[in-house]
Motif scaffolding. Structure first.
Motif, PDB file in Angstrom:
ATOM      1  N   PRO A 314      59.318  58.662  90.872  1.00  0.00           N
ATOM      2  CA  PRO A 314      60.294  58.591  89.782  1.00  0.00           C
ATOM      3  C   PRO A 314      61.605  59.249  90.224  1.00  0.00           C
ATOM      4  CG  PRO A 314      58.595  60.224  89.310  1.00  0.00           C
ATOM      5  CD  PRO A 314      58.182  59.524  90.570  1.00  0.00           C
ATOM      6  N   ILE A 315      62.723  58.796  89.688  1.00  0.00           N
ATOM      7  CA  ILE A 315      64.034  59.323  90.108  1.00  0.00           C
ATOM      8  C   ILE A 315      64.096  60.848  90.005  1.00  0.00           C
ATOM      9  CG2 ILE A 315      66.502  59.411  89.462  1.00  0.00           C
ATOM     10  CD1 ILE A 315      66.338  56.406  88.923  1.00  0.00           C
ATOM     11  N   THR A 316      63.391  61.407  89.005  1.00  0.00           N
ATOM     12  CA  THR A 316      63.398  62.864  88.823  1.00  0.00           C
ATOM     13  C   THR A 316      62.833  63.602  90.050  1.00  0.00           C
ATOM     14  OG1 THR A 316      61.372  62.449  87.589  1.00  0.00           O
ATOM     15  CG2 THR A 316      63.332  62.978  86.301  1.00  0.00           C
ATOM     16  N   GLU A 317      62.044  62.901  90.869  1.00  0.00           N
ATOM     17  CA  GLU A 317      61.497  63.540  92.079  1.00  0.00           C
ATOM     18  C   GLU A 317      62.272  63.149  93.332  1.00  0.00           C
ATOM     19  OE1 GLU A 317      57.183  63.484  92.469  1.00  0.00           O
ATOM     20  OE2 GLU A 317      57.057  63.279  90.294  1.00  0.00           O
ATOM     21  N   TRP A 318      63.566  62.836  93.139  1.00  0.00           N
ATOM     22  CA  TRP A 318      64.415  62.396  94.252  1.00  0.00           C
ATOM     23  C   TRP A 318      64.396  63.361  95.426  1.00  0.00           C
ATOM     24  CZ3 TRP A 318      68.406  65.425  96.006  1.00  0.00           C
ATOM     25  CH2 TRP A 318      68.759  66.510  95.183  1.00  0.00           C
ATOM     26  N   ARG A 319      64.332  64.673  95.125  1.00  0.00           N
ATOM     27  CA  ARG A 319      64.440  65.665  96.195  1.00  0.00           C
ATOM     28  C   ARG A 319      63.310  65.512  97.228  1.00  0.00           C
ATOM     29  NH1 ARG A 319      67.476  70.187  96.859  1.00  0.00           N
ATOM     30  NH2 ARG A 319      68.233  70.178  94.731  1.00  0.00           N
ATOM     31  N   LYS A 320      62.111  65.265  96.697  1.00  0.00           N
ATOM     32  CA  LYS A 320      60.945  65.059  97.557  1.00  0.00           C
ATOM     33  C   LYS A 320      61.201  63.861  98.491  1.00  0.00           C
ATOM     34  CE  LYS A 320      56.056  64.260  96.840  1.00  0.00           C
ATOM     35  NZ  LYS A 320      55.139  63.794  95.787  1.00  0.00           N
ATOM     36  N   GLY A 321      61.736  62.801  97.916  1.00  0.00           N
ATOM     37  CA  GLY A 321      62.022  61.593  98.701  1.00  0.00           C
ATOM     38  C   GLY A 321      63.079  61.838  99.764  1.00  0.00           C
ATOM     39  N   PHE A 322      64.128  62.571  99.389  1.00  0.00           N
ATOM     40  CA  PHE A 322      65.216  62.869 100.336  1.00  0.00           C
ATOM     41  C   PHE A 322      64.683  63.711 101.499  1.00  0.00           C
ATOM     42  CE2 PHE A 322      69.701  62.097  98.611  1.00  0.00           C
ATOM     43  CZ  PHE A 322      69.307  61.098  97.752  1.00  0.00           C
ATOM     44  N   GLU A 323      63.831  64.721 101.149  1.00  0.00           N
ATOM     45  CA  GLU A 323      63.315  65.625 102.189  1.00  0.00           C
ATOM     46  C   GLU A 323      62.440  64.872 103.187  1.00  0.00           C
ATOM     47  OE1 GLU A 323      63.477  69.748  99.583  1.00  0.00           O
ATOM     48  OE2 GLU A 323      61.518  68.851 100.017  1.00  0.00           O
ATOM     49  N   LYS A 324      61.587  63.993 102.668  1.00  0.00           N
ATOM     50  CA  LYS A 324      60.701  63.235 103.558  1.00  0.00           C
ATOM     51  C   LYS A 324      61.497  62.306 104.451  1.00  0.00           C
ATOM     52  CE  LYS A 324      56.227  63.303 101.422  1.00  0.00           C
ATOM     53  NZ  LYS A 324      55.148  62.511 100.836  1.00  0.00           N
ATOM     54  N   LYS A 325      62.543  61.719 103.893  1.00  0.00           N
ATOM     55  CA  LYS A 325      63.393  60.816 104.671  1.00  0.00           C
ATOM     56  C   LYS A 325      64.038  61.608 105.815  1.00  0.00           C
ATOM     57  CE  LYS A 325      66.031  57.290 105.637  1.00  0.00           C
ATOM     58  NZ  LYS A 325      65.455  56.078 106.142  1.00  0.00           N
ATOM     59  N   GLU A 326      64.541  62.776 105.472  1.00  0.00           N
ATOM     60  CA  GLU A 326      65.239  63.586 106.452  1.00  0.00           C
ATOM     61  C   GLU A 326      64.315  64.038 107.580  1.00  0.00           C
ATOM     62  OE1 GLU A 326      67.961  66.501 104.964  1.00  0.00           O
ATOM     63  OE2 GLU A 326      68.902  66.254 106.933  1.00  0.00           O
ATOM     64  N   LYS A 327      63.075  64.380 107.228  1.00  0.00           N
ATOM     65  CA  LYS A 327      62.113  64.843 108.243  1.00  0.00           C
ATOM     66  C   LYS A 327      61.500  63.691 109.017  1.00  0.00           C
ATOM     67  CE  LYS A 327      60.577  68.895 105.667  1.00  0.00           C
ATOM     68  NZ  LYS A 327      59.584  69.086 104.595  1.00  0.00           N
ATOM     69  N   GLY A 328      61.818  62.469 108.622  1.00  0.00           N
ATOM     70  CA  GLY A 328      61.254  61.311 109.313  1.00  0.00           C
ATOM     71  C   GLY A 328      59.820  61.031 108.912  1.00  0.00           C
ATOM     72  N   GLU A 329      59.364  61.651 107.789  1.00  0.00           N
ATOM     73  CA  GLU A 329      57.980  61.435 107.349  1.00  0.00           C
ATOM     74  C   GLU A 329      57.845  60.155 106.543  1.00  0.00           C
ATOM     75  OE1 GLU A 329      56.959  64.939 105.155  1.00  0.00           O
ATOM     76  OE2 GLU A 329      57.164  66.216 106.930  1.00  0.00           O
ATOM     77  N   ALA A 330      58.952  59.691 106.006  1.00  0.00           N
ATOM     78  CA  ALA A 330      58.903  58.457 105.218  1.00  0.00           C
ATOM     79  C   ALA A 330      59.694  57.392 105.958  1.00  0.00           C
ATOM     80  CB  ALA A 330      59.542  58.695 103.855  1.00  0.00           C
ATOM     81  N   ILE A 331      59.266  56.135 105.884  1.00  0.00           N
ATOM     82  CA  ILE A 331      60.108  55.068 106.414  1.00  0.00           C
ATOM     83  C   ILE A 331      61.095  54.716 105.315  1.00  0.00           C
ATOM     84  CG2 ILE A 331      60.211  52.762 107.416  1.00  0.00           C
ATOM     85  CD1 ILE A 331      57.330  53.140 108.347  1.00  0.00           C
ATOM     86  N   LYS A 332      60.559  54.250 104.190  1.00  0.00           N
ATOM     87  CA  LYS A 332      61.421  53.937 103.054  1.00  0.00           C
ATOM     88  C   LYS A 332      60.752  54.427 101.782  1.00  0.00           C
ATOM     89  CE  LYS A 332      65.024  51.742 103.074  1.00  0.00           C
ATOM     90  NZ  LYS A 332      66.360  52.398 103.102  1.00  0.00           N
ATOM     91  N   THR A 333      61.459  55.255 101.040  1.00  0.00           N
ATOM     92  CA  THR A 333      60.963  55.702  99.742  1.00  0.00           C
ATOM     93  C   THR A 333      61.736  54.954  98.672  1.00  0.00           C
ATOM     94  OG1 THR A 333      60.444  57.877 100.605  1.00  0.00           O
ATOM     95  CG2 THR A 333      60.642  57.698  98.218  1.00  0.00           C
ATOM     96  N   VAL A 334      61.015  54.465  97.681  1.00  0.00           N
ATOM     97  CA  VAL A 334      61.646  53.727  96.597  1.00  0.00           C
ATOM     98  C   VAL A 334      61.562  54.569  95.321  1.00  0.00           C
ATOM     99  CG1 VAL A 334      61.290  51.735  95.092  1.00  0.00           C
ATOM    100  CG2 VAL A 334      61.326  51.426  97.572  1.00  0.00           C
ATOM    101  N   LEU A 335      62.701  54.716  94.659  1.00  0.00           N
ATOM    102  CA  LEU A 335      62.738  55.467  93.393  1.00  0.00           C
ATOM    103  C   LEU A 335      62.742  54.472  92.232  1.00  0.00           C
ATOM    104  CD1 LEU A 335      65.542  58.119  94.163  1.00  0.00           C
ATOM    105  CD2 LEU A 335      63.057  58.410  94.373  1.00  0.00           C
ATOM    106  N   TYR A 336      62.151  54.889  91.110  1.00  0.00           N
ATOM    107  CA  TYR A 336      62.216  54.045  89.928  1.00  0.00           C
ATOM    108  C   TYR A 336      62.609  54.904  88.719  1.00  0.00           C
ATOM    109  CZ  TYR A 336      57.489  55.905  89.395  1.00  0.00           C
ATOM    110  OH  TYR A 336      56.421  56.753  89.302  1.00  0.00           O
ATOM    111  N   PRO A 337      63.318  54.298  87.743  1.00  0.00           N
ATOM    112  CA  PRO A 337      63.786  55.092  86.607  1.00  0.00           C
ATOM    113  C   PRO A 337      62.662  55.467  85.653  1.00  0.00           C
ATOM    114  CG  PRO A 337      64.670  52.843  86.527  1.00  0.00           C
ATOM    115  CD  PRO A 337      63.734  52.907  87.682  1.00  0.00           C
ATOM    116  N   VAL A 338      62.833  56.596  84.986  1.00  0.00           N
ATOM    117  CA  VAL A 338      61.867  57.021  83.968  1.00  0.00           C
ATOM    118  C   VAL A 338      62.605  57.157  82.642  1.00  0.00           C
ATOM    119  CG1 VAL A 338      60.117  58.189  85.335  1.00  0.00           C
ATOM    120  CG2 VAL A 338      62.258  59.364  84.877  1.00  0.00           C
ATOM    121  N   ASP A 339      61.864  57.032  81.520  1.00  0.00           N
ATOM    122  CA  ASP A 339      62.528  57.120  80.214  1.00  0.00           C
ATOM    123  C   ASP A 339      62.881  58.538  79.848  1.00  0.00           C
ATOM    124  OD1 ASP A 339      62.700  54.430  79.493  1.00  0.00           O
ATOM    125  OD2 ASP A 339      60.516  54.391  79.219  1.00  0.00           O
TER     126      ASP A 339
END
Ligand SMILES: [Zn+2]
Ligand SMILES: [Zn+2]
Length: 339
Positions: A314-339
């Motif tokens: 969820p977009i609210t957990e963007w930081r986790k996604g950014f960190e994984k991207k930066e460390k090369g642990e994720a190839i592509k993380t997809v965020l989705y909106p929450v209400d």
């Protein structure tokens, strides 16, 4: 949302639903990918117009259309280009190369982007997403269009070409698949931390993958090319060692394309371009032709984007996604909106 320039300065905020103007389309975001550019924006290494909502790789469903929009209707599944604003008058705009318009403002850094529930864009940059392409795959249309622009439109791979793809990140994994479709013999190079991505490259059709800590790429490419070197090098790592290696591997009169971005000036033996009579090019963003080709490749199942998605958050957990991207642990993380 990037609230102001400087390191970090990204926050989740409540925003009001954007209004749709004449000629515009309001898209309800279903999925939006985190890009390397977003990480550069986090570190303030990229031009940005704060306060601005980030996110430029997305797809969704039409929620509302403005006056004079007949091409799209509420409920249509769509995706959008990133050239949110261009002048429409310069040489580049008039010749279809509007990605190079000096007044171009990009979605997700020049104007509000897609890490949110609703995104409003001009109708000219909206494309229909075919029914057989799901929203996760569709969120990666933008990087796929970049790879199509760089690989097909800017470089031009010919059947039988030995194509070396340096760096198995999203751009490398997509360019490698496109080079295969074009008829190339594709060799993907990576480092030990890239092992997972290299095996994915192989699964997605690369002819050969090499961890350069284990195998000597120069020897391997020589063996494949009767000693001449690679016909085409697509430098997708955006790293100075990657670019240096690419210049070494490309044959005389070969093609070298800088696909990845370094984010800073690098030191390189530029003279090799002269000695080897190389054709060197690069690419910036994408344009209509690349989008249409990318969407067809997805629809026809010739290229796959979904296997690149390692996580959905969820977009609210963007930081986790950014960190994984930066460390090369994720190839592509997809965020989705929450209400
Ligand atoms: Zn991107
Ligand atoms: Zn222009």
């Amino acid at each position: 949302m990037k609230v102001r320039r400087g390191e970090g300065n990204i926050e989740v905020q409540d925003v009001s639903e954007p209004e749709v103007g004449p000629g515009e389309v309001k898209i309800e975001v279903k999925a939006a990918g985190i890009c390397g550019t977003d990480i550069h924006i986090y570190h303030d290494e990229f031009m940005v117009n704060p306060p601005v909502i980030l996110g430029h790789e997305f797809c969704g469903v039409v929620k509302e259309v403005g006056e004079n929009v007949t091409e799209f209707k509420v409920g249509d599944r769509v995706t959008s280009e990133t050239a949110a604003r261009v002048c429409g008058k310069c040489m580049f705009c008039r010749t279809g190369d509007y990605n190079l318009c000096p007044e171009r403002l990009g979605l997700g850094y020049g104007v509000n982007g897609a890490f949110t529930k609703f995104c409003v864009v001009r109708k000219e940059i909206v494309h229909h997403l075919s029914d057989n392409v799901d929203f996760i795959s569709g969120a990666l249309c933008e990087p796929l269009s970049c790879a199509v622009h760089g690989t097909i439109e800017q470089t031009g791979v010919e059947a039988g070409d030995v194509v070396v793809v340096i760096g198995p990140g999203p751009l490398g994994l997509l360019s490698s698949q496109i080079s295969k479709v074009e008829g190339g013999y594709v060799v993907v190079l990576g480092l030990s931390i890239d092992e997972g991505k290299l095996s994915l490259a192989k699964k997605l059709g690369a002819d050969l993958v090499v961890n350069i800590a284990r195998g000597d790429p120069e020897e391997i490419i020589k063996d494949l090319t009767r000693g001449y070197g690679a016909d085409v090098v697509l430098e997708c790592s955006g790293s100075s060692p990657g670019a240096k290696l690419g210049l070494k591997l490309v044959r005389k009169k070969g093609k070298f394309t800088q696909m990845g971005l370094f984010g800073k000036p690098i030191k390189i033996d530029f003279e090799q371009i002269a000695y080897k009579e190389l054709k060197v090019t690069g690419f910036f963003s994408q344009k209509w032709t690349a989008w249409e080709k990318a969407l067809k490749l997805l629809e026809q199942g010739k290229v796959q984007t979904k296997p690149l998605v390692t996580e959905k958050l969820p977009i609210t957990e963007w930081r986790k996604g950014f960190e994984k991207k930066e460390k090369g642990e994720a190839i592509k993380t997809v965020l989705y909106p929450v209400d």
